[in-house]
Design a protein around this motif. Structure first.
Motif, mmCIF file in Angstrom:
data_model
loop_
_atom_site.group_PDB
_atom_site.id
_atom_site.type_symbol
_atom_site.label_atom_id
_atom_site.label_comp_id
_atom_site.label_asym_id
_atom_site.label_seq_id
_atom_site.Cartn_x
_atom_site.Cartn_y
_atom_site.Cartn_z
ATOM 1 N N ARG A 199 -3.432 2.144 -3.727
ATOM 2 C CA ARG A 199 -4.189 2.785 -2.656
ATOM 3 C C ARG A 199 -5.100 1.818 -1.913
ATOM 4 N N SER A 200 -5.543 0.744 -2.591
ATOM 5 C CA SER A 200 -6.436 -0.201 -1.933
ATOM 6 C C SER A 200 -6.335 -1.551 -2.616
ATOM 7 N N VAL B 91 -7.073 7.666 -11.607
ATOM 8 C CA VAL B 91 -7.429 6.558 -10.731
ATOM 9 C C VAL B 91 -7.850 5.387 -11.611
ATOM 10 N N HIS C 41 -3.590 4.917 -8.016
ATOM 11 C CA HIS C 41 -3.767 6.366 -8.040
ATOM 12 C C HIS C 41 -2.603 6.987 -8.806
ATOM 13 N N LEU D 267 0.828 -1.202 0.000
ATOM 14 C CA LEU D 267 0.000 0.000 0.000
ATOM 15 C C LEU D 267 0.862 1.252 0.000
ATOM 16 N N ASP D 268 0.437 2.231 -0.805
ATOM 17 C CA ASP D 268 1.098 3.533 -0.946
ATOM 18 C C ASP D 268 2.469 3.462 -1.610
#
Length: 134
Positions: free
Chosen positions: A33-34, A63, A44, A14-15
């Motif tokens: 992001r998810s 996105v 993203h 994540l990220d």
């Protein structure tokens, strides 16, 4: 050893900036992001990177939601090495034009192959694994 089996290991990503290769051959680069239990991804600041020969172009996509079953490969982008790729960056229009020419050349080559095989009494079935996905 990781305590989370399966797609839960993606939580560690994540990220992070990832490269995702899709089943239809497209390459996406974006920040994860998810993720869910089916490995569905939300990216993203996503770009679609197109490679033709020694050139590449990036198309901004924003996105991007990817269904998990369409992911072939994913991995983290090494930010230290990201700027040192041995390819020439070109405009979106130039890379799309180069991609179109490459696809036309491939289709012409397949037509010639099909014709040659037909003359020898063989039937040629073209590889449609990527072309029919768009």
């Amino acid at each position: 050893m990781n305590a989370f089996p399966g797609t839960a290991t993606l939580l560690e990503e994540l990220d992070k900036k990832l490269m995702v290769l899709l089943r239809d051959g497209r390459t996406l680069i974006g920040f994860l992001r998810s993720v869910d239990q089916f490995a569905n991804l939300v990216l993203h600041h996503t770009i679609e990177r197109i490679h033709v020969g020694k050139q590449y172009g990036d198309i901004p996509r924003g996105v991007f939601i990817v269904r998990g079953e369409n992911v072939v490969l994913l991995g983290e982008i090494d930010r230290d090495k990201e700027d040192n790729i041995p390819l020439q960056k070109v405009s979106v229009d130039d890379i799309l034009d180069a991609q179109r020419r490459e696809q036309e050349a491939k289709q012409e080559k397949e037509k010639l192959l099909a014709k040659a095989l037909k003359e020898r009494g063989l039937h040629y079935i073209p590889d449609l694994s990527h072309d029919d996905m768009f």
